[in-house]
Design a protein around this motif. Structure first.
Motif, mmCIF file in Angstrom:
data_model
loop_
_atom_site.group_PDB
_atom_site.id
_atom_site.type_symbol
_atom_site.label_atom_id
_atom_site.label_comp_id
_atom_site.label_asym_id
_atom_site.label_seq_id
_atom_site.Cartn_x
_atom_site.Cartn_y
_atom_site.Cartn_z
ATOM 1 N N ALA A 76 0.824 -1.208 0.000
ATOM 2 C CA ALA A 76 0.000 0.000 0.000
ATOM 3 C C ALA A 76 0.857 1.257 0.000
ATOM 4 C CB ALA A 76 -0.920 -0.016 1.220
ATOM 5 N N GLY A 77 0.398 2.261 -0.726
ATOM 6 C CA GLY A 77 1.048 3.562 -0.735
ATOM 7 C C GLY A 77 2.188 3.711 -1.728
ATOM 8 N N GLU A 79 2.057 3.505 -5.068
ATOM 9 C CA GLU A 79 1.559 3.695 -6.430
ATOM 10 C C GLU A 79 2.295 4.869 -7.082
ATOM 11 O OE1 GLU A 79 -0.922 1.121 -4.398
ATOM 12 O OE2 GLU A 79 -0.609 3.230 -3.839
ATOM 13 N N SER A 97 2.072 -0.075 -9.540
ATOM 14 C CA SER A 97 2.070 -0.425 -8.120
ATOM 15 C C SER A 97 3.257 -1.297 -7.767
ATOM 16 C CB SER A 97 0.766 -1.147 -7.750
ATOM 17 O OG SER A 97 -0.348 -0.297 -7.900
ATOM 18 N N GLN A 128 -4.785 4.257 -2.291
ATOM 19 C CA GLN A 128 -4.096 4.617 -1.059
ATOM 20 C C GLN A 128 -5.066 4.771 0.113
ATOM 21 O OE1 GLN A 128 -1.855 8.108 -2.190
ATOM 22 N NE2 GLN A 128 -0.207 6.904 -3.151
ATOM 23 N N PRO A 131 -6.494 0.534 0.889
ATOM 24 C CA PRO A 131 -5.460 -0.397 0.417
ATOM 25 C C PRO A 131 -6.010 -1.802 0.194
ATOM 26 C CG PRO A 131 -4.692 0.876 2.308
ATOM 27 C CD PRO A 131 -6.161 1.125 2.196
#
Length: 255
Positions: A76-77, A79, A97, A128, A131
């Motif tokens: 997650a986060g 991207e 990603s 984001q 997630p």
């Protein structure tokens, strides 16, 4: 003249040299044919990523374009927006990603395409904010990573146009150290808000290596020249012998 032992031995030598040149020509011709042989690859039959390539290494030509599957999780986060990407002849944006396999190896994944930057950024914000958790099975086309780009001093230094793993790992917040693929995957599916990225079947190069064909012809010419050289030497020897005989006969007449 030709059947004299000296010239028979010279002929055998010339034929041996010609045979060696002919073998070299045959070898070059085989290489040219091999380069033009179409190697059938089942690129559309997905194979496990671990069987196609290994992290922290190069990407072979056979692996490039292969459909692969990989089990793992999305990080997650991480991207990233990639600009100036063509899809169906239209320029737009990719969302890339960070995917981590079950073996803890990282690989970049092109998730999908959007025609405008606002739509792509909206998808990044949604990914984001919510997630994607839990293990997933990723399916997509395995491609060689692109070369990193130099920053444009007159443009936006944060704008990326290449999917370069060596550059992306510097943007991944949760990546500190570990194995990483020097390639990326084009996802066969796309999250909501993005279109599936065009990923055509890789073309097969069927062209002959004309340089090898030229070398093959060149060796054949050399082989023929070896025999021709023997013939000219015999002919010159015969002419000299005849001239000597005529000169001796002329001298005997005068005396």
């Amino acid at each position: 003249m030709m059947v004299r032992p000296r010239w028979v031995a010279a002929l055998l030598l010339a034929l041996g040299v010609a045979a060696a040149f002919a073998l070299l020509g045959h070898w070059q011709l085989e290489r040219a044919i091999e380069s033009g042989v179409v190697v059938e690859r089942s690129t559309e039959q997905a194979q496990p990523l671990a069987e196609v390539a290994q992290p922290d290494g190069g990407v072979t030509q056979v692996a490039t374009g292969q459909m692969v599957t990989a089990d793992g999780t999305w990080v997650a986060g991480d991207e990233t927006l990639i600009t100036t990407r063509i899809n169906g002849g239209i320029q737009g944006f990719w969302v890339v990603s960070h995917f981590q396999t079950e073996a803890s190896a990282s690989i970049a994944v092109a998730r999908g395409w959007a025609p405008d930057q606002a739509a792509a950024e909206a998808v990044i914000a949604a990914l984001q904010d919510a997630p994607e958790t839990g293990p997933v099975t990723l399916t997509g086309r395995f491609l060689t990573g692109e070369a990193p780009e130099l920053p444009d001093p007159d443009g936006d230094s944060m704008e990326l146009t290449k999917v370069a793993p060596s550059a992306l790992i510097n943007l991944w917040a949760d990546f500190t150290d570990g194995s990483v693929y020097s390639a990326y995957i084009v996802d066969a599916a796309a999250p909501a808000g993005l279109d599936v990225i065009d990923s055509p079947v890789p073309e097969v190069d069927q062209s002959l290596n004309w340089l090898n064909i030229f070398y093959a012809i060149e060796w054949v010419v050399f082989a023929g020249f070896a025999v021709f050289l023997w013939y000219r030497l015999v002919r010159d020897a015969l002419e000299r012998e005849q001239e000597d005989a005529e000169a001796a006969e002329a001298v005997s007449v005068h005396t």
